[in-house]
Design a protein around this motif. Structure first.
Motif, PDB file in Angstrom:
ATOM      1  N   ILE A  47     -10.693 -13.190  -3.562  1.00 19.68           N
ATOM      2  CA  ILE A  47      -9.771 -12.993  -4.607  1.00 19.68           C
ATOM      3  C   ILE A  47      -9.657 -13.811  -5.895  1.00 19.68           C
ATOM      4  N   GLU A  48      -9.644 -12.807  -6.713  1.00 18.79           N
ATOM      5  CA  GLU A  48      -9.542 -14.335  -8.380  1.00 18.79           C
ATOM      6  C   GLU A  48      -8.226 -13.168  -9.165  1.00 18.79           C
ATOM      7  N   LEU A  49      -7.110 -12.555  -8.198  1.00 22.24           N
ATOM      8  CA  LEU A  49      -6.081 -11.658  -8.808  1.00 22.24           C
ATOM      9  C   LEU A  49      -5.083 -11.124  -7.713  1.00 22.24           C
ATOM     10  N   ILE A  50      -3.870 -11.510  -7.601  1.00 10.18           N
ATOM     11  CA  ILE A  50      -3.168 -10.739  -6.776  1.00 10.18           C
ATOM     12  C   ILE A  50      -2.352 -10.056  -7.680  1.00 10.18           C
ATOM     13  N   ILE A  51      -2.204  -9.036  -7.556  1.00  8.89           N
ATOM     14  CA  ILE A  51      -1.028  -7.723  -8.166  1.00  8.89           C
ATOM     15  C   ILE A  51      -0.074  -7.673  -6.355  1.00  8.89           C
ATOM     16  N   ILE A  52       1.410  -7.965  -6.554  1.00 12.24           N
ATOM     17  CA  ILE A  52       2.305  -7.523  -5.931  1.00 12.24           C
ATOM     18  C   ILE A  52       3.300  -6.342  -6.647  1.00 12.24           C
ATOM     19  N   ALA A  53       2.891  -5.140  -5.917  1.00  7.16           N
ATOM     20  CA  ALA A  53       3.093  -3.823  -5.971  1.00  7.16           C
ATOM     21  C   ALA A  53       4.336  -3.430  -5.319  1.00  7.16           C
ATOM     22  N   ILE A  54       5.810  -3.758  -5.121  1.00  3.43           N
ATOM     23  CA  ILE A  54       6.461  -3.609  -4.250  1.00  3.43           C
ATOM     24  C   ILE A  54       7.639  -3.284  -5.203  1.00  3.43           C
ATOM     25  N   THR A 114       0.724   2.054 -16.219  1.00  4.08           N
ATOM     26  CA  THR A 114      -0.718   2.139 -16.927  1.00  4.08           C
ATOM     27  C   THR A 114      -1.055   0.847 -16.164  1.00  4.08           C
ATOM     28  N   ILE A 115      -2.284  -0.147 -16.994  1.00  4.65           N
ATOM     29  CA  ILE A 115      -1.900  -1.306 -16.706  1.00  4.65           C
ATOM     30  C   ILE A 115      -1.259  -2.455 -17.662  1.00  4.65           C
ATOM     31  N   ALA A 170       1.065  -1.295  -0.251  1.00  2.71           N
ATOM     32  CA  ALA A 170      -0.052  -0.325   0.003  1.00  2.71           C
ATOM     33  C   ALA A 170       0.543   1.248   0.306  1.00  2.71           C
ATOM     34  N   GLY A 171       2.008   1.040  -0.548  1.00  2.00           N
ATOM     35  CA  GLY A 171       2.918   2.573  -0.445  1.00  2.00           C
ATOM     36  C   GLY A 171       2.739   2.812  -1.832  1.00  2.00           C
ATOM     37  N   SER A 172       3.302   3.441  -2.453  1.00  2.00           N
ATOM     38  CA  SER A 172       3.683   4.831  -3.650  1.00  2.00           C
ATOM     39  C   SER A 172       3.037   4.167  -4.950  1.00  2.00           C
ATOM     40  N   ALA A 173       3.617   2.467  -4.824  1.00  2.00           N
ATOM     41  CA  ALA A 173       3.339   2.177  -6.426  1.00  2.00           C
ATOM     42  C   ALA A 173       1.538   1.615  -6.360  1.00  2.00           C
ATOM     43  N   GLY A 174       1.352   0.861  -4.941  1.00  3.50           N
ATOM     44  CA  GLY A 174       0.153   0.345  -4.751  1.00  3.50           C
ATOM     45  C   GLY A 174      -0.755   1.432  -5.010  1.00  3.50           C
ATOM     46  N   ARG A 175      -0.839   2.518  -4.720  1.00  5.29           N
ATOM     47  CA  ARG A 175      -1.598   3.764  -4.606  1.00  5.29           C
ATOM     48  C   ARG A 175      -1.566   4.067  -6.063  1.00  5.29           C
ATOM     49  N   LEU A 176      -0.851   3.966  -6.980  1.00  5.26           N
ATOM     50  CA  LEU A 176      -0.953   4.039  -7.914  1.00  5.26           C
ATOM     51  C   LEU A 176      -1.689   2.787  -9.344  1.00  5.26           C
ATOM     52  N   VAL A 177      -1.120   2.153  -8.969  1.00  2.00           N
ATOM     53  CA  VAL A 177      -2.032   0.553  -9.102  1.00  2.00           C
ATOM     54  C   VAL A 177      -3.575   1.420  -8.792  1.00  2.00           C
ATOM     55  N   VAL A 228      -1.045 -14.780 -10.510  1.00  2.00           N
ATOM     56  CA  VAL A 228       0.264 -12.873 -10.067  1.00  2.00           C
ATOM     57  C   VAL A 228       0.198 -12.549 -10.843  1.00  2.00           C
ATOM     58  N   LYS A 229       0.303 -11.390 -10.688  1.00  2.00           N
ATOM     59  CA  LYS A 229       1.059 -10.542 -11.537  1.00  2.00           C
ATOM     60  C   LYS A 229       1.885  -9.789 -10.362  1.00  2.00           C
ATOM     61  N   MET A 230       3.019  -9.285 -11.540  1.00  2.00           N
ATOM     62  CA  MET A 230       3.592  -8.180 -10.478  1.00  2.00           C
ATOM     63  C   MET A 230       3.599  -6.663 -11.329  1.00  2.00           C
ATOM     64  N   LEU A 231       4.195  -5.691 -10.438  1.00  2.00           N
ATOM     65  CA  LEU A 231       5.412  -4.342 -11.078  1.00  2.00           C
ATOM     66  C   LEU A 231       6.268  -4.315 -10.623  1.00  2.00           C
ATOM     67  N   PRO A 232       7.308  -4.621 -11.204  1.00  2.00           N
ATOM     68  CA  PRO A 232       8.844  -5.472 -10.881  1.00  2.00           C
ATOM     69  C   PRO A 232      10.247  -4.054 -10.982  1.00  2.00           C
ATOM     70  N   ARG A 233       9.412  -2.863 -11.872  1.00  2.00           N
ATOM     71  CA  ARG A 233      10.802  -2.365 -11.188  1.00  2.00           C
ATOM     72  C   ARG A 233      10.647  -1.090 -11.374  1.00  2.00           C
ATOM     73  N   VAL A 234      11.375  -0.106 -10.618  1.00  2.00           N
ATOM     74  CA  VAL A 234      11.060   1.040  -9.784  1.00  2.00           C
ATOM     75  C   VAL A 234      11.186   1.761 -11.230  1.00  2.00           C
ATOM     76  N   SER A 235      12.146   1.725 -12.019  1.00  2.00           N
ATOM     77  CA  SER A 235      11.432   3.281 -12.864  1.00  2.00           C
ATOM     78  C   SER A 235      10.353   2.436 -13.338  1.00  2.00           C
ATOM     79  N   ASP A 236       9.606   2.129 -12.850  1.00  2.00           N
ATOM     80  CA  ASP A 236       8.051   2.588 -13.779  1.00  2.00           C
ATOM     81  C   ASP A 236       7.201   3.996 -13.094  1.00  2.00           C
ATOM     82  N   MET A 237       7.856   3.834 -11.386  1.00  2.00           N
ATOM     83  CA  MET A 237       7.795   4.705 -10.586  1.00  2.00           C
ATOM     84  C   MET A 237       8.257   6.453 -10.862  1.00  2.00           C
ATOM     85  N   ILE A 238       9.112   6.286 -11.573  1.00  2.00           N
ATOM     86  CA  ILE A 238       9.997   7.573 -12.043  1.00  2.00           C
ATOM     87  C   ILE A 238       9.085   8.574 -13.327  1.00  2.00           C
TER      88      ILE A 238
END
Length: 617
Positions: free
Chosen positions: A207-214, A251-252, A150-157, A236-246
């Motif tokens: 829950i039908e899908l998990i997103i790891i947003a760290i 985006t989806i 629930a950090g910056s990445a999670g909120r943006l997701v 399971v899906k994820m947001l893997p890179r810090v560069s996505d936050m820059i």
């Protein structure tokens, strides 16, 4: 509506709001009964407030802000601009009033006008923000989604999911390990606990899908978290890179499937940039097999170290064209020479060395598909052994500084023709190193994730098609590396080269192929044996259950890099070795017969006694 029209409308709207703010300020200040001479000062107050405010807004680039994607930063900028505008207006009014240029204007008017105008302009912009961000409502076709982090990445997701009309995902809960965030809500989505309650949360919220947003989580932590998610049986899906936050937004498209490399849990490779840049900078670098998985990644990474020129040598025109075009886009100032050539053609290879005089050679061209080479032993021998021989001898003749050959763990106690040919190339460059000014080395590693013909893309395709997923044997294990980390270590090993070494890359723990298949099925939200069948097809020709990384006589010593080890050189004569190679080369040019194939395999066994191929057992 173009930008000029939008700018004109924005300025006009703000001017109207500022004028209304001044008028209401007078009404509030004088309780709706404005007397002379203050009534006569209203036009001057309007002129100063509106004029100064618009000038300040333009100066501070308020109209360059995209209020559709506004945040607290834009609101703070607007507050700063409104305050500065009112101070400027008051100073102008005080000075001009002292000179008797207009009727008196109470100072309180500017304070009230500032507060009212800021409120009105902020409200208008927030109204536009709300209008452009209709929150998506839950629909039956939406997948109920759990966001971990629930950090910056999670909120943006969550923000993107709630505002994107095209998404099929709907966030219903957060998990976060920070105790200070428990029982809070983010954009209306509750934080319901830590990862310790993952299984219960999946069941309670359906829950039908998990997103790891760290995206800042280290690789080992990612692997552990994915391991927990696998047990839920949910995709399971994820947001893997810090560069996505820059860029400040998600985006989806950034939300991706879990990759096999995420499961390995190894830390990133650290390389010595100073050493690498020293031996590659301004040099003519030749990469063979430049269109392949390893070769093309070698070209990408070498290009970043500013070689004098880069020679892209390969047999397939389409793959060479593709990597050339990519490098020209990414490194427009780099001198590139695409070369279509067959390493088996000695005259062509010699002409390349004579024309370009490379200083560094990375040899990645090879036939590598194990079962296929069992059926085409002659071609494996001609390409892998004698193609390498052509390159290595040319490197010696034309005084190349370093020759780095890519080998494989299948060269250790080989059970396949491909493995035997790669072991012979290792012996070849070790023996040639003893009599050459060129530093010849080999780098040995295991399977590369995502390379052409590797098992992972096959598993993913089979899962997409509904199965079955085919595994050769339930106990088969392999070492795995990502292409990027393998190539980084290859380049680093080139910097360590003294001549004659076989560098062995640390590939971590071996991975059971059957486990990989089951993991990929579960991470796709399916259940092995129920939704997707796993079928065992038997070990193919040339394959073995366990790969090794060292021969018995090599041992291993540490190098200057924690992920690179050095095998001891094998002691033998290049003259004797050359004699056997000449006999092998003569046989490859003979007419093919089944008996010739048996003779070839026997000769491979003679050169590599640990090789146990067909007809040698």
């Amino acid at each position: 509506m173009n930008r000029k029209h939008r700018l004109f409308i924005s300025i006009l709207l703000d001017a109207m709001l500022l004028a209304l703010a001044v008028i209401f300020s007078y009404l509030i200040r004088f309780e709706a009964e404005v007397s002379e001479p203050f009534l006569a000062g209203i036009p001057y107050a309007l002129l100063m407030v509106v004029g100064c405010s618009l000038a300040v807004f333009i100066r501070l680039k308020i109209y360059n802000c995209s209020w559709q994607y506004a945040s607290t930063r834009e609101l703070l900028l607007l507050t700063k601009a409104a305050a500065l505008a009112m101070v400027t207006s008051w100073v102008l009014s005080f000075g001009s009033g002292a000179l008797g240029l207009h009727p008196p204007i109470p100072s309180s008017i500017f304070i009230l006008a500032g507060l009212l105008s800021l409120t009105a302009m902020g409200a208008s912009r927030m109204a536009w923000y709300v209008y452009r961000h209709d929150t998506v409502k839950y629909q039956p076709h939406h997948k109920r989604t759990l966001v971990i982090g629930a950090g910056s990445a999670g909120r943006l997701v969550v923000k993107e999911l709630l505002e994107s009309p095209d998404t099929t995902l709907y966030p219903v809960a957060f998990l976060d390990d920070d105790p200070r965030k428990q029982k809070l809500t983010v954009m209306g989505v509750p934080i319901v606990g830590t990862r310790a309650v993952l299984q219960q949360t999946v069941q309670a919220y359906k829950i039908e899908l998990i997103i790891i947003a760290i995206p800042s989580l280290e690789k080992r932590g990612v692997a552990e978290l994915i391991g927990l998610c696998k047990r839920t049986g949910v995709q399971v899906k994820m947001l893997p890179r810090v560069s996505d936050m820059i860029e400040g937004k998600v985006t989806i498209e950034h939300i991706r499937d879990v990759q096999v490399e995420d499961l390995l849990g190894r830390d990133s490779v650290e390389i010595n940039l100073q050493e690498i840049s020293a031996y590659l900078q301004d040099k003519v670098v030749l990469v063979t097999g430049a269109g392949g998985s390893i070769g093309s990644e070698l070209c990408r990474q070498i290009s970043a170290f500013h070689p004098g020129s880069l020679l892209l040598l390969g047999h397939g025109e389409n793959s060479i064209y593709a990597i050339e075009q990519e490098l020209r886009r990414s490194f427009p100032h780099l001198e590139l020479h695409p070369i279509i050539a067959d390493i088996q053609d000695r005259n062509r290879i010699e002409s390349v060395f004579q024309m370009y005089r490379p200083g560094i050679v990375f040899h990645a061209a090879a036939h590598k598909h194990v079962p296929l080479m069992e059926q085409n032993a002659v071609e494996a021998i001609k390409n892998n052994i004698f193609g390498t021989k052509n390159l290595a001898e040319c490197a010696d003749t034309y005084q190349v500084e370093r020759f780095v050959s890519i080998s494989t763990d299948k060269a250790v106690n080989p059970t396949s023709v491909m493995g035997a040919t790669k072991r012979i190339t290792e012996l070849m460059i070790q023996s040639l190193d003893k009599q050459s000014m060129t530093k010849f080395v080999a780098v040995r590693f295991g399977n590369v994730l995502g390379s052409r013909g590797s098992v992972i893309p096959l598993f993913k395709q089979q899962i997409r098609e509904g199965g079955p997923v085919t595994v050769t044997h339930p106990e088969m294990v392999r070492y795995f590396m990502t292409i990027s980390e393998a190539v980084q270590l290859v380049i680093q090993a080139g910097a360590f080269a003294e001549g004659g070494e076989i560098f062995i890359l640390d590939m971590g723990k071996p991975v059971k192929i059957a486990d990989l298949a089951h993991d990929l099925i579960r991470l796709s939200g399916l259940e092995p044996g129920t939704d997707i069948q796993v079928v065992y097809t038997g070990i193919r020709p040339g394959e073995k259950l366990f790969e090794e990384i060292l021969t018995q006589e090599e041992g291993a010593t540490a190098s200057k890099h924690q992920r690179i080890y050095v095998g001891k050189p094998t002691d033998f004569s290049y003259e004797d070795f050359s004699y056997v190679l000449r006999r092998l080369e003569q046989m490859t040019h003979s007419s093919y017969t089944p008996s010739l194939n048996e003779e070839l395999l026997s000769l491979l066994h003679h050169i590599v006694p640990s090789y146990q191929g067909v007809g040698t057992r």
